[in-house]
Design a protein around this motif. Structure first.
Motif, PDB file in Angstrom:
ATOM      1  N   ARG A  62       0.824  -1.221   0.000  1.00  0.00           N
ATOM      2  CA  ARG A  62       0.000   0.000   0.000  1.00  0.00           C
ATOM      3  C   ARG A  62       0.855   1.267   0.000  1.00  0.00           C
ATOM      4  O   ARG A  62       0.651   2.190   0.780  1.00  0.00           O
ATOM      5  CB  ARG A  62      -0.945   0.009   1.202  1.00  0.00           C
ATOM      6  N   ILE A  63       1.815   1.278  -0.892  1.00  0.00           N
ATOM      7  CA  ILE A  63       2.690   2.443  -1.056  1.00  0.00           C
ATOM      8  C   ILE A  63       2.099   3.349  -2.125  1.00  0.00           C
ATOM      9  O   ILE A  63       1.749   2.894  -3.212  1.00  0.00           O
ATOM     10  CB  ILE A  63       4.115   1.993  -1.441  1.00  0.00           C
ATOM     11  N   GLN A  64       1.973   4.628  -1.802  1.00  0.00           N
ATOM     12  CA  GLN A  64       1.403   5.589  -2.733  1.00  0.00           C
ATOM     13  C   GLN A  64       2.518   6.225  -3.560  1.00  0.00           C
ATOM     14  O   GLN A  64       3.407   6.873  -3.012  1.00  0.00           O
ATOM     15  CB  GLN A  64       0.639   6.682  -1.971  1.00  0.00           C
ATOM     16  N   ILE A  65       2.485   6.018  -4.857  1.00  0.00           N
ATOM     17  CA  ILE A  65       3.421   6.697  -5.753  1.00  0.00           C
ATOM     18  C   ILE A  65       2.674   7.800  -6.489  1.00  0.00           C
ATOM     19  O   ILE A  65       1.445   7.797  -6.569  1.00  0.00           O
ATOM     20  CB  ILE A  65       4.061   5.706  -6.744  1.00  0.00           C
ATOM     21  N   PHE A  66       3.424   8.759  -7.015  1.00  0.00           N
ATOM     22  CA  PHE A  66       2.791   9.925  -7.641  1.00  0.00           C
ATOM     23  C   PHE A  66       2.091   9.526  -8.937  1.00  0.00           C
ATOM     24  O   PHE A  66       2.652   8.804  -9.763  1.00  0.00           O
ATOM     25  CB  PHE A  66       3.839  11.003  -7.920  1.00  0.00           C
ATOM     26  N   GLU A  67       0.855  10.015  -9.077  1.00  0.00           N
ATOM     27  CA  GLU A  67       0.100   9.844 -10.309  1.00  0.00           C
ATOM     28  C   GLU A  67      -0.380  11.214 -10.771  1.00  0.00           C
ATOM     29  O   GLU A  67      -0.844  12.018  -9.969  1.00  0.00           O
ATOM     30  CB  GLU A  67      -1.104   8.922 -10.083  1.00  0.00           C
ATOM     31  N   GLY A  68      -0.261  11.449 -12.069  1.00  0.00           N
ATOM     32  CA  GLY A  68      -0.678  12.733 -12.595  1.00  0.00           C
ATOM     33  C   GLY A  68      -2.168  12.961 -12.422  1.00  0.00           C
ATOM     34  O   GLY A  68      -2.969  12.065 -12.682  1.00  0.00           O
ATOM     35  N   PRO A  69      -2.571  14.156 -11.967  1.00  0.00           N
ATOM     36  CA  PRO A  69      -4.000  14.428 -11.780  1.00  0.00           C
ATOM     37  C   PRO A  69      -4.729  14.543 -13.108  1.00  0.00           C
ATOM     38  O   PRO A  69      -4.134  14.844 -14.144  1.00  0.00           O
ATOM     39  CB  PRO A  69      -4.005  15.765 -11.021  1.00  0.00           C
ATOM     40  N   ARG A  70      -6.021  14.298 -13.051  1.00  0.00           N
ATOM     41  CA  ARG A  70      -6.864  14.411 -14.246  1.00  0.00           C
ATOM     42  C   ARG A  70      -7.858  15.534 -14.027  1.00  0.00           C
ATOM     43  O   ARG A  70      -8.538  15.580 -12.999  1.00  0.00           O
ATOM     44  CB  ARG A  70      -7.588  13.092 -14.527  1.00  0.00           C
ATOM     45  N   TYR A  71      -7.957  16.410 -14.993  1.00  0.00           N
ATOM     46  CA  TYR A  71      -8.837  17.563 -14.899  1.00  0.00           C
ATOM     47  C   TYR A  71     -10.021  17.406 -15.849  1.00  0.00           C
ATOM     48  O   TYR A  71      -9.943  16.690 -16.858  1.00  0.00           O
ATOM     49  CB  TYR A  71      -8.079  18.856 -15.221  1.00  0.00           C
ATOM     50  N   GLU A  72     -11.095  18.115 -15.516  1.00  0.00           N
ATOM     51  CA  GLU A  72     -12.334  17.979 -16.285  1.00  0.00           C
ATOM     52  C   GLU A  72     -12.180  18.492 -17.707  1.00  0.00           C
ATOM     53  O   GLU A  72     -12.770  17.952 -18.638  1.00  0.00           O
ATOM     54  CB  GLU A  72     -13.446  18.743 -15.551  1.00  0.00           C
ATOM     55  N   LEU A  73     -11.366  19.539 -17.890  1.00  0.00           N
ATOM     56  CA  LEU A  73     -11.255  20.176 -19.200  1.00  0.00           C
ATOM     57  C   LEU A  73     -10.099  19.628 -20.040  1.00  0.00           C
ATOM     58  O   LEU A  73      -9.775  20.197 -21.074  1.00  0.00           O
ATOM     59  CB  LEU A  73     -11.081  21.693 -19.023  1.00  0.00           C
ATOM     60  N   ASP A  74      -9.450  18.564 -19.594  1.00  0.00           N
ATOM     61  CA  ASP A  74      -8.361  17.985 -20.377  1.00  0.00           C
ATOM     62  C   ASP A  74      -8.895  17.406 -21.685  1.00  0.00           C
ATOM     63  O   ASP A  74      -9.946  16.753 -21.711  1.00  0.00           O
ATOM     64  CB  ASP A  74      -7.670  16.871 -19.582  1.00  0.00           C
ATOM     65  N   ASP A  75      -8.146  17.652 -22.755  1.00  0.00           N
ATOM     66  CA  ASP A  75      -8.550  17.084 -24.046  1.00  0.00           C
ATOM     67  C   ASP A  75      -8.060  15.644 -24.152  1.00  0.00           C
ATOM     68  O   ASP A  75      -7.311  15.145 -23.304  1.00  0.00           O
ATOM     69  CB  ASP A  75      -8.006  17.925 -25.203  1.00  0.00           C
ATOM     70  N   GLU A  76      -8.508  14.971 -25.195  1.00  0.00           N
ATOM     71  CA  GLU A  76      -8.179  13.553 -25.351  1.00  0.00           C
ATOM     72  C   GLU A  76      -6.682  13.342 -25.534  1.00  0.00           C
ATOM     73  O   GLU A  76      -6.124  12.351 -25.051  1.00  0.00           O
ATOM     74  CB  GLU A  76      -8.942  12.980 -26.550  1.00  0.00           C
ATOM     75  N   GLU A  77      -6.006  14.281 -26.186  1.00  0.00           N
ATOM     76  CA  GLU A  77      -4.564  14.142 -26.413  1.00  0.00           C
ATOM     77  C   GLU A  77      -3.812  14.196 -25.087  1.00  0.00           C
ATOM     78  O   GLU A  77      -2.900  13.401 -24.835  1.00  0.00           O
ATOM     79  CB  GLU A  77      -4.088  15.247 -27.356  1.00  0.00           C
ATOM     80  N   THR A  78      -4.210  15.142 -24.213  1.00  0.00           N
ATOM     81  CA  THR A  78      -3.554  15.249 -22.902  1.00  0.00           C
ATOM     82  C   THR A  78      -3.813  14.017 -22.052  1.00  0.00           C
ATOM     83  O   THR A  78      -2.911  13.497 -21.383  1.00  0.00           O
ATOM     84  CB  THR A  78      -4.061  16.507 -22.170  1.00  0.00           C
ATOM     85  N   ILE A  79      -5.052  13.532 -22.069  1.00  0.00           N
ATOM     86  CA  ILE A  79      -5.382  12.325 -21.296  1.00  0.00           C
ATOM     87  C   ILE A  79      -4.577  11.134 -21.795  1.00  0.00           C
ATOM     88  O   ILE A  79      -4.040  10.341 -21.004  1.00  0.00           O
ATOM     89  CB  ILE A  79      -6.889  12.049 -21.379  1.00  0.00           C
ATOM     90  N   ALA A  80      -4.467  10.990 -23.115  1.00  0.00           N
ATOM     91  CA  ALA A  80      -3.704   9.876 -23.677  1.00  0.00           C
ATOM     92  C   ALA A  80      -2.230   9.988 -23.311  1.00  0.00           C
ATOM     93  O   ALA A  80      -1.575   8.980 -23.000  1.00  0.00           O
ATOM     94  CB  ALA A  80      -3.876   9.840 -25.201  1.00  0.00           C
ATOM     95  N   GLU A  81      -1.692  11.219 -23.325  1.00  0.00           N
ATOM     96  CA  GLU A  81      -0.284  11.414 -22.967  1.00  0.00           C
ATOM     97  C   GLU A  81      -0.036  11.050 -21.503  1.00  0.00           C
ATOM     98  O   GLU A  81       0.947  10.367 -21.171  1.00  0.00           O
ATOM     99  CB  GLU A  81       0.122  12.864 -23.227  1.00  0.00           C
ATOM    100  N   ASN A  82      -0.939  11.478 -20.612  1.00  0.00           N
ATOM    101  CA  ASN A  82      -0.786  11.141 -19.193  1.00  0.00           C
ATOM    102  C   ASN A  82      -0.883   9.642 -18.961  1.00  0.00           C
ATOM    103  O   ASN A  82      -0.123   9.076 -18.169  1.00  0.00           O
ATOM    104  CB  ASN A  82      -1.849  11.879 -18.367  1.00  0.00           C
ATOM    105  N   ASN A  83      -1.830   9.001 -19.644  1.00  0.00           N
ATOM    106  CA  ASN A  83      -1.965   7.547 -19.493  1.00  0.00           C
ATOM    107  C   ASN A  83      -0.727   6.813 -19.987  1.00  0.00           C
ATOM    108  O   ASN A  83      -0.291   5.816 -19.394  1.00  0.00           O
ATOM    109  CB  ASN A  83      -3.203   7.054 -20.236  1.00  0.00           C
TER     110      ASN A  83
END
Length: 430
Positions: free
Chosen positions: A228-249
């Motif tokens: 149960r170690i928490q590592i950093f994950e990029g936050p997701r915002y409501e106004l993110d476009d599909e390209e940004t979401i795909a890049e973060n994923n």
């Protein structure tokens, strides 16, 4: 809703004041509008951009890992600068420090007019001993000292020029064993993950094949989830476009990052000059995503998520530490301070408190009444037992007297003396 439409503000009516107050504060009742003309607040991001560029940025990163894993080389590769000077080879007879030390190096870097104050905190000596028990204490202590210094600066009268020396990210180097996390790695991550943004990387990934790296990553993630170690994950915002979401994923799919560091340029077989390492069987290119995950690590750490790392440190990690620190010092929060008071809600709360108080008083009275009844019943039972005992004693005494009289009557009828010879007292038939 079109540009020419005027939306009527929504109204809330309810016979229950508490329900009305709650509905009024509900964010879902916010009316979204589109302007019919130009106002100008769409220029706010440009204002923020000018202010930020004028003020400059700062970023504090800590590198943790055993000696020889390429921490200095990777930092120089990340920021494309000679932040760490070349290390001199030490003779084997040189005495090695027995404790983990903390070293901080700062540099001002400028790129396209944007200034960055970079501070890299190194931990030489970590994991280099036979007994590494408690070797993480200097690291945790240094992180907490930086939080304490920031908290002390916030409590001063003048807070205009607060220097943020808090650690915004910890790049934890994992030895490329190909098996799983060592107990030392697990323990250190458990000590750090609630205080810093933890980013695990597999050092010197060119010592493993692609298949070994994939299996190693799966084992590391399994260990991280199990403990149960928490590592950093990029936050997701409501106004993110599909390209940004795909890049973060795509970036998060590479965690833990298998990286290779190199500060020198080498020539490839096709004549290109690239940053990498030359081997007899070919060239490892640092900036080639097919060779290692260095580009994805740099994107997360610098290009896409640097501000998110700083915001998560300030809004979540530091706030939790600050709350625990002040609570331990005896500071209590008054929830009524700086709170908007709604008369209907306040009246409802007071009525609820009054009802709760009445119920508490009624319960206390019932408890007192039951206690007194129990005491009275106990006294009555005790008196009843005493009466029964006394009655039984008197009955036994009467029975004894009756037997004595029966015995005397029998003696009289048989003509025997009531008392034996030698006794002076008794009945006489004269």
């Amino acid at each position: 809703m079109g540009n020419g439409e005027n939306s009527v503000p929504q109204t809330i009516s309810s016979s229950n004041p508490k329900a009305a107050a709650q509905a009024a504060s509900d964010m879902r009742n916010i009316v979204r509008r589109k302007l019919t003309g130009y106002v100008g607040f769409a220029n706010l991001p440009n204002q923020w951009h000018r202010k930020s560029v004028r003020k400059g940025f700062n970023f504090n990163v800590m590198v943790v890992g055993e000696s020889g894993l390429g921490k200095s080389t990777l930092v120089n590769t990340l920021f494309n600068t000679s932040l760490y000077p070349p290390k001199e080879r030490k003779p084997p007879s040189l005495d090695i420090s027995k404790t983990v030390s903390i070293q901080s190096i700062s540099a001002d870097i400028e790129e396209n007019g944007v200034r960055l104050r970079l501070t890299v905190v190194d931990t030489p000596g970590f994991g280099d001993f036979i007994n590494n028990d408690e070797s993480w204490e200097p690291i945790v202590k240094n992180i907490e000292q930086r939080f304490d210094a920031y908290l002390d600066a916030e409590n001063k009268v003048n807070r205009m020029n607060i220097v943020d020396n808090r650690i915004h990210a910890v790049v934890y180097f994992i030895q490329p064993t190909g098996h799983s996390l060592k107990p030392l790695d697990v323990e250190v991550m458990r000590k750090l993950h609630t205080k810093v943004n933890l980013i695990p990387v597999i050092a010197k990934a060119d010592t493993l094949t692609d298949e070994e790296i994939n299996v190693f990553k799966q084992r590391i993630l399994a260990d991280i989830n199990h403990h149960r170690i928490q590592i950093f994950e990029g936050p997701r915002y409501e106004l993110d476009d599909e390209e940004t979401i795909a890049e973060n994923n795509e970036i998060m799919s590479k965690v833990p990052f298998a990286v290779v560091g190199a500060n020198t340029e080498v020539a490839t077989a096709d004549g290109r000059k690239v940053r990498g390492r030359a081997y007899p069987w070919g060239v490892i290119e640092v900036d080639n995503e097919e060779h290692c995950d260095f580009v994805k690590l740099r994107q997360m750490l610098i290009r896409t998520h640097m501000e998110e790392l700083k915001e998560n440190t300030n809004n979540f990690l530091y706030e939790n530490y600050r709350s625990d620190k002040l609570t331990a010092m005896g500071v209590q929060q008054d929830s009524s301070v700086f709170k908007e008071v709604n008369p209907a809600v306040k009246q409802e709360e007071e009525r609820s408190l009054h009802e709760a108080k009445l119920q508490k008083m009624e319960l206390e009275m019932k408890m007192v009444f039951q206690q007194k009844v129990q005491e009275k019943e106990s006294k009555l039972r005790q008196s009843e037992e005493e009466l029964y005992a006394r009655h039984r004693e008197m009955k036994e005494q009467l029975e004894r007297q009756r037997q004595e009289l029966e015995e005397k009557k029998t003696r009289v009828e048989q003509g025997r003396p009531l008392e034996e010879k030698g006794k002076r007292k008794g009945f006489s038939l004269r």
